[in-house]
Enzyme design. Structure first.
Site, mmCIF file in Angstrom:
data_model
loop_
_atom_site.group_PDB
_atom_site.id
_atom_site.type_symbol
_atom_site.label_atom_id
_atom_site.label_comp_id
_atom_site.label_asym_id
_atom_site.label_seq_id
_atom_site.Cartn_x
_atom_site.Cartn_y
_atom_site.Cartn_z
ATOM 1 N N GLY A 196 -5.588 8.805 3.599
ATOM 2 C CA GLY A 196 -6.046 9.470 2.705
ATOM 3 C C GLY A 196 -5.769 10.673 2.732
ATOM 4 N N GLU A 239 -1.801 -3.340 -22.578
ATOM 5 C CA GLU A 239 -1.398 -3.907 -21.235
ATOM 6 C C GLU A 239 0.023 -4.175 -21.300
ATOM 7 O OE1 GLU A 239 -2.624 -3.851 -18.575
ATOM 8 O OE2 GLU A 239 -1.654 -5.626 -17.541
ATOM 9 N N ARG A 249 0.774 -1.245 0.083
ATOM 10 C CA ARG A 249 -0.066 0.020 -0.042
ATOM 11 C C ARG A 249 0.950 1.293 -0.072
ATOM 12 N NH1 ARG A 249 -5.198 -0.430 1.154
ATOM 13 N NH2 ARG A 249 -5.369 1.374 1.715
#
Ligand code: AGP
Length: 599
Positions: free
Chosen positions: A101, A472, A27
């Site tokens: 956030g 891709e 993350r």
């Protein structure tokens, strides 16, 4: 972006926090930090770099306690450094906060808090949170957080501790947060893998919910403090599923897992010549389909468009979620909006879901992560079931997304009363076994990568269903090897990119059999005539194509509808191999994070 883990219980928090951070490193990984509460004191350690850097910093340190919070960062406001790393403290150091956030009104809040006497140390938006909570603190952290959040605009997954309180307070709006429920201990985290070594029981927080956790207990309220009853979910994945299993990188493991992930996507969905999907849609009422997604998922959407249009004749539009959300799109109640997202947390895709829902369209999700925000906000959808994808470069999720879009197109066709092609269903069901045989043997892409590792540019060309595969392939290469690569529809080449072609510009053609195979061969000739070096993805020996190719990547011959899945496999291997040969870590490409939960 960013990963959060919090722990409260009888054990030493330090190893739990570090292990949790390692599971969340996908993350964000530009800096990390943690805070352990010992008696009435908060001890904070932060470090620029990966979790392993923080771990080295902590080696030999004793940080006893029973409450801790930690954070791995992906910078949005303020460069990655120790000061900007979380946790952030309020002025007297009594409150520590980790945040995921973006606080959109942070500037105004910062100005106001500064006037109130707060001294800011970092350049982050997040630091307003501990100061704001501290401003309202009167002996009750939960109340102070509720009060503070009334002033906050933007997205947050926030976890806070106070030096004098034996509890952790957490809240979410727009950024994911879950609770892990253990025996006499509790966890708060951005994602399930962070707690899976310790518990399989989780509670998903929804937007505008606040949780207070103490050892072995939790209480959830809304932002007004009214209690909310939440269900505990039992996680079915194993910890083993999120480890590397002996592969050098997650990306390589995830490429190899595709037979299994495809099997899981298809499982139970093709039965007795029919497609079984549980979708809350009226297929006869759909007048148009709009697909919205980002990055690789958007490429899968482009292929999905061709599937749906050719199998159902329903018109389909494909939009970047980031564009769709802001251009006041024309959306009607008779539209079916399909949001494709591996993570189910991509901020733009989530916003496009909300935009479409606000215009009364039927919205479904094609999502991998169970319990993710998009999966919870749509009435129904198709889970990919391809297991956790940790490598930042999406591989197995892409092939599963394409398979899921084919299932969706077939389902709509069937439900609109049109016959299904039994041969196609059979081939689709047999695809995982075919991918298994292929991946067990395929070496071409690895060998060719050795010859091209020093190239500076690549052009990927394909047509029809394989034009998005060219996009891709190029995205895979650029995101993990930092080589410039462009994907193009092969025939468009002569409208511009042909000017770039020379001996130094390798061109990868996806030239598997299709209705327009001969056209691709002409495009190859155009490149060859300009001394371009040609690498061809080819599904059978065609002497004229082989003669035009400097190198050939062989793939098995499949029905054209399935070719995007098969052709993507060697392009993933090629990108991986180049990154690895260059000594780069494909699992953690610079500047990228797995789950883009900010705009
Ligand atoms: C793919 O390799 C990417 N890293 C990225 O483009 C990704 O597909 C995109 O951010 C969308 O993510 P999602 O599928 O989780 O919504």
């Amino acid at each position: 972006m960013c990963g959060i883990i919090g722990y409260i219980g009888p054990r030493d928090p330090l190893p739990i926090l570090i292990d949790g951070l390692k599971k969340l490193e996908y993350r964000g990984y530009d800096s990390a930090g943690l805070c352990v509460k010992n008696g009435g004191a908060l001890h904070v350690v932060k470090k620029r770099g990966a979790i392993s850097d923080l771990e080295s910093e902590l080696r030999g340190r004793d940080m006893p306690g029973h409450v801790g919070i930690a954070h791995t960062r992906w910078a949005t406001h303020g460069e990655p450094n120790e000061t900007n790393a979380h946790p952030h403290l309020n002025g007297d150091g009594a409150i520590a906060v980790v945040h995921n956030g973006i606080i959109e009104n942070y500037y105004a809040l910062r100005e106001w808090l500064t006037r109130e006497g707060c001294v800011f140390r970092s350049q982050t938006d997040s630091e307003v949170l501990p100061h704001l909570i501290g401003h309202f603190y009167e002996g009750d952290l939960e109340r102070a957080l509720l009060h503070a959040l009334q002033f906050v605009e933007g997205a947050f997954g926030v976890v806070a501790v106070h030096k004098d309180e034996n509890r952790i307070v957490a809240a979410r709006r727009g950024s994911p947060l879950i609770l892990g429920v253990g025996e006499d201990e509790m966890f708060a985290a951005s994602d399930v893998p962070a707690v899976l070594d310790n518990t399989r029981k989780v509670v998903y927080l929804h937007d505008n919910e606040v949780a207070v956790i103490t050892a072995g207990r939790y209480a959830i309220t809304n932002l007004e403090g009214a209690p909310i009853d939440k269900q505990i979910h039992e996680i079915q994945w194993t910890v083993d599923q999120i480890e590397k299993k002996g592969f050098k990188h997650f990306m390589l493991k995830e490429i190899a897992e595709q037979p299994e992930s495809l099997r899981n996507t298809l499982r139970g969905r093709i039965k007795a010549g029919r497609i079984k999907l549980n979708l809350d849609v009226d297929p006869l009422a759909i007048e148009r389909v709009i697909i919205t997604a980002c990055g690789t998922s958007w490429h899968a959407g482009l292929i999905g468009k061709q599937f749906i249009e050719s199998l159902t004749r329903i018109p389909v539009e494909v939009d970047y979620a980031s564009e769709f959300r802001y251009r006041d799109p024309i959306v009607r109640p008779t539209d079916l909006v399909v949001a494709i997202s591996q993570s189910g947390e991509t901020a733009d895709t989530l916003a496009s879901v909300r935009e479409a829902q606000s215009k009364n369209a039927k919205v479904i999700g094609v999502v991998n992560v169970v319990g993710s925000t998009i999966s919870r906000e749509v009435a129904s959808g198709i889970y990919l079931h391809c297991g956790p994808e940790i490598g930042v470069a999406s591989t197995k999720a892409f092939t599963s997304q394409v398979a899921a879009m084919l299932l969706l197109a077939l389902f709509l066709r069937q439900e609109r009363g049109l016959a299904l092609d039994a041969g196609l269903l059979e081939s689709l069901a047999a695809l995982p076994a075919l991918a298994e045989d292929y991946l067990g043997e395929a070496r071409d892409a690895f060998e060719i990568a050795e010859r091209f590792q020093f190239a500076h540019n690549f052009l990927y060309l394909g047509r029809g269903l394989n034009y998005p595969v060219a996009l891709e392939g190029a995205l895979k290469l650029k995101e993990i090897s930092y080589i410039h690569a462009e994907g193009y529809p092969a025939a468009e080449m002569k409208h511009g990119p042909i000017a770039l072609i020379d001996h130094d510009m390798p061109v990868i053609f996806i030239a598997t059999r299709s209705q327009i195979f001969d056209k691709i061969v002409s495009n190859m000739q155009e490149v060859k005539a300009r001394k371009g070096r040609v690498i061809t993805v080819l599904d059978e020996d065609e002497p004229n194509v082989t003669a035009l190719s400097d190198y050939v990547i062989h793939v098995p011959r499949v029905r054209e509808e399935l070719s995007p899945i098969v052709n993507a496999l060697p392009l993933q291997q090629f990108a991986y191999a180049i990154a690895d040969l260059k000594g780069l870590n494909p699992d953690k490409p610079r500047n990228l994070a797995k789950s883009v939960t900010v705009e």
